[in-house]
Design an enzyme around this catalytic site. Structure first.
Site, mmCIF file in Angstrom:
data_model
loop_
_atom_site.group_PDB
_atom_site.id
_atom_site.type_symbol
_atom_site.label_atom_id
_atom_site.label_comp_id
_atom_site.label_asym_id
_atom_site.label_seq_id
_atom_site.Cartn_x
_atom_site.Cartn_y
_atom_site.Cartn_z
ATOM 1 N N LYS A 78 0.869 -1.185 0.000
ATOM 2 C CA LYS A 78 0.000 0.000 0.000
ATOM 3 C C LYS A 78 0.900 1.227 0.000
ATOM 4 O O LYS A 78 1.939 1.244 0.676
ATOM 5 C CB LYS A 78 -0.873 -0.037 1.259
ATOM 6 C CG LYS A 78 -1.928 1.063 1.344
ATOM 7 C CD LYS A 78 -2.784 0.864 2.596
ATOM 8 C CE LYS A 78 -3.920 1.861 2.697
ATOM 9 N NZ LYS A 78 -4.749 1.661 3.905
ATOM 10 N N SER A 153 -9.708 1.543 2.848
ATOM 11 C CA SER A 153 -8.860 2.356 2.003
ATOM 12 C C SER A 153 -7.798 1.553 1.251
ATOM 13 O O SER A 153 -7.237 2.064 0.291
ATOM 14 C CB SER A 153 -8.192 3.430 2.860
ATOM 15 O OG SER A 153 -7.299 2.828 3.781
ATOM 16 N N SER A 177 -9.838 -0.864 6.990
ATOM 17 C CA SER A 177 -9.271 -0.711 5.643
ATOM 18 C C SER A 177 -8.565 -1.926 5.054
ATOM 19 O O SER A 177 -8.245 -1.921 3.877
ATOM 20 C CB SER A 177 -8.314 0.476 5.613
ATOM 21 O OG SER A 177 -9.071 1.643 5.502
#
Ligand code: GLN
Length: 485
Positions: A78, A153, A177
């Protein structure tokens, strides 16, 4: 799709060890898959093509290393995890050209285990969101249906794994997330106990809530990646100094006899979409058939979890994001004449709407006039919420429930921020209490034909038990397969 990309991480890692697959083959297969699917999926902000290939070539020359469990395995991070020498944006304009000169501890542990980083994944800006629509760059799409969101997210991390572009990705989970995008994209996502994995090098959103975790195509894969990353780190004083169990050894149990699963009534009632409820109930029935006992439990403060979470997360965000001021870090407006104008214009240009909204609200709840009414109150409710879990775990080993009330929604469906906050209802409590939680894909919804994830939550540091129950269930339900792209 190359056959290599259809493998799980565990399978490919074994083939790399025997030399049946070369590191270059694994990286090339992933890069080809990225090329073929990125135009539709848009999971990655950065692809490390040449660099990854060079690394793979050098590794092949030296030969596999039995002491490195992820030797030659291509992985994605990420884009809020610092990777030395690689652009790390947090999907924000304010960090558009930020290149860290160090690795996050989780990242250096993956590298030490032989993993090859091939890309940085898209996300909601600074991890604020549940759909990856808040990225400053582009929106990632769900590989199962590209009209739909991948969740957020860590939506880029989920989409890249679901699409077969890599064998695992790292996500972070502040209020869901990892679990939310894992559920929407039909993969496994594990948020470990707060303190299980070092947060050093993770660009902070809500420091008392954030945790790094693996996103993979199987439970065994998640166990392997967790094994590598878990443990105390002197660079993060909140990482806990307790022994790391052998997560792989915990897998392979024959049945679920002796396991008690709590079903919180607040999670199984109103508001749950019918197709989600049907899939989840079938999974619970399967656990019972495998010998698990189910008992009703109560998490009575669930109604207050959203308000509590958003006060605490925004307060911490407003403080964490103050470092991006155009001086120490971040984009700078070079035309401003006064210092204060420079701060204001740099931050106005650099941060997106949702981030600005949260900085404003976070600053408000921390202001001297409102601190007691909001922040302090939220901190108290948080403690009570933790006690709710403690009581529930007196009656059961693990809790099972939905990850989300619905399957993945269409891009643009939730424009009102409050509507978006509300879908976090089942995930945020684990973060407030610091407990581990995971999403396990259990089937496709009858109406939407989109993946449904079952959430398991457990007491602090119960990852081994959680993974072992999840793996037993996974082995006994129909595999969901991969989306056609
Ligand atoms: N949707 C939640 C938020 O926007 C959770 C995000 C996260 O876990 N990073 O805060």
């Amino acid at each position: 799709m190359s056959d290599i990309c259809k493998k799980t991480l565990s399978e490919v890692a074994a083939m790399l060890q025997t030399g049946e697959v070369k590191a270059v083959d694994a990286v090339t297969a992933c890069l080809d898959r990225i090329k073929a699917t990125e135009p539709q999926v848009k999971a990655l902000i950065t692809v490390l093509g040449e660099e990854a290939l060079k690394q793979a070539e050098a590794m092949d020359e030296a030969g596999p290393r039995a002491d490195k469990p992820l030797w030659g395995v291509p992985l994605v991070l990420k884009d809020l995890l610092a990777a030395k020498g690689t652009r790390t944006t947090c999907a924000s304009k304010i960090l558009d050209d930020f290149v860290p000169f160090y690795d996050a501890t989780a990242v250096s542990k993956l590298r030490d285990a032989g993993a090859i980083i091939i890309g940085k994944a898209n996300m909601d800006e600074f991890a604020m969101g549940s759909s990856t629509e808040n990225s400053a760059y582009f929106q990632t799409r769900n590989p199962w249906d590209t009209d739909r969101v991948p969740g957020g997210s860590s939506g880029g991390s989920a989409a890249t794994v679901a699409a077969g572009q890599c064998f695992a990705a790292l996500g972070t989970d502040t209020g869901g997330s990892i679990r939310t995008p894992a559920s929407f994209c039909g993969i496994v996502g594990l948020k470990p106990t707060y303190g299980r994995i070092s947060r050093f090098g993770l660009i902070a959103y809500g420091s008392s809530l954030d945790q790094i975790g693996p996103m993979t195509r199987s439970v065994e894969d998640a166990a392997r990646v967790l094994q590598v990353m878990a443990g105390h780190d002197p660079k993060d004083s909140t990482s806990v100094e307790i022994e790391v169990p052998d997560y792989l050894a915990a897998l392979g149990r024959e049945n679920l006899e002796g396991v008690t699963i709590g079903l919180p009534k607040e999670y199984w009632g109103e508001g749950l979409d019918e197709e989600v409820e049907v899939s989840l109930k079938a999974a619970v029935a399967k656990m019972e058939a495998l010998g698990a006992k189910t008992v009703p439990v109560s998490l009575g403060l669930t109604d207050y979890a959203i308000a509590t979470y958003y006060i605490i997360a925004m307060a911490e965000a407003s403080s964490n994001l103050s470092r991006f001021d155009g001086v120490r870090f971040g984009h700078r407006n070079t035309e401003a004449e006064e210092l204060i104008d420079m701060y204001t214009s740099s931050r106005t240009e650099g941060f997106g709407d949702e981030v600005q909204r949260r900085i404003i609200m976070g600053t408000y709840v921390l202001s001297s006039g409102y601190y007691d009414a909001y922040y302090n109150k939220a901190a108290k409710v948080r403690r009570l919420l933790r006690e709710d879990f403690e009581k529930a775990f007196e009656q059961c080993d693990l809790i099972a429930g939905p990850v989300l009330p619905t399957t993945a929604f269409k891009v643009g469906d939730k424009v009102d921020p409050l509507q978006m906050y509300l879908i976090d209802i089942f995930t945020i409590s684990a973060n407030l209490a610091g407990l581990p939680g995971m999403s396990l894909p259990v089937g496709l919804g009858k109406t939407s034909a989109m993946p449904v994830g079952l959430q398991l939550m457990g007491p602090a540091f119960s990852e081994a038990e959680m993974l072992s129950v999840a793996e037993c269930l996974e082995r006994n339900i129909e595999p969901m397969g991969m989306p056609e792209l």
